[in-house]
Scaffold this motif. Structure first.
Motif, mmCIF file in Angstrom:
data_model
loop_
_atom_site.group_PDB
_atom_site.id
_atom_site.type_symbol
_atom_site.label_atom_id
_atom_site.label_comp_id
_atom_site.label_asym_id
_atom_site.label_seq_id
_atom_site.Cartn_x
_atom_site.Cartn_y
_atom_site.Cartn_z
ATOM 1 N N LEU A 160 26.621 43.715 8.833
ATOM 2 C CA LEU A 160 26.635 43.528 7.487
ATOM 3 C C LEU A 160 27.068 44.630 6.490
ATOM 4 O O LEU A 160 27.116 45.701 6.878
ATOM 5 C CB LEU A 160 24.929 43.468 6.873
ATOM 6 N N LYS B 180 28.220 29.658 5.863
ATOM 7 C CA LYS B 180 28.498 30.556 4.475
ATOM 8 C C LYS B 180 29.841 29.953 3.928
ATOM 9 O O LYS B 180 30.842 29.729 4.723
ATOM 10 C CB LYS B 180 28.616 32.026 4.820
ATOM 11 N N GLN C 48 26.003 42.983 1.259
ATOM 12 C CA GLN C 48 25.435 42.018 1.938
ATOM 13 C C GLN C 48 24.062 42.279 2.242
ATOM 14 O O GLN C 48 22.952 41.818 1.948
ATOM 15 C CB GLN C 48 26.018 41.391 3.414
#
Length: 134
Positions: free
Chosen positions: A47, A84, A51
């Motif tokens: 990440l 996403k 994020q």
């Protein structure tokens, strides 16, 4: 366990590894999800700092429900997916925020030859909201 990309391919890679674990090892992993899903995600996915910050700001009620669902699906080795959407507006810093969604589906199927069957799926999605037009 190596960290994987935070996308559906990464999730599938992670689930494949997890679902090969014996029951005791999988239960230990499920306990980590139930205890602190945010930390579990940080430990299992690659990440970015933004994020991670977004993850820290997701509503506790949503995260509790998501962790319960994910734990159930993992424990039963059921399919889970992640979608996403990428937004050019987001990349330019013009977004209005994100919409997090989890959807659990149960599908019943009947066939004269095979009889009844039921499948369950869990999907998580992250969508970027468009800016309002003035």
């Amino acid at each position: 366990m190596e960290k994987v990309n935070f996308n559906n391919a990464g999730l599938q890679q992670l689930l494949q590894e997890l679902y090969l674990l014996n029951n005791q090892q999988l239960q230990e992993e499920v306990l980590l999800v139930q205890t602190d899903m945010r930390q579990w995600m940080k430990d299992r996915f690659i990440l970015s700092s933004s994020q991670e910050a977004d993850l820290d700001n997701v509503d506790h009620t949503f995260m509790n429900e998501a962790s319960s669902q994910l734990a159930y699906f993992m424990l039963n080795r059921l399919p889970v997916s992640l979608f996403k959407t990428e937004s050019l507006l987001y990349l330019r810093g013009e977004d209005r925020g994100k919409l997090y969604r989890n959807e659990q589906k149960t599908t019943s199927i009947y066939n004269d030859t095979l009889g009844n069957s039921t499948t369950q799926t869990l999907s998580f999605s992250i969508e970027y909201l468009s800016p309002s037009i003035s």
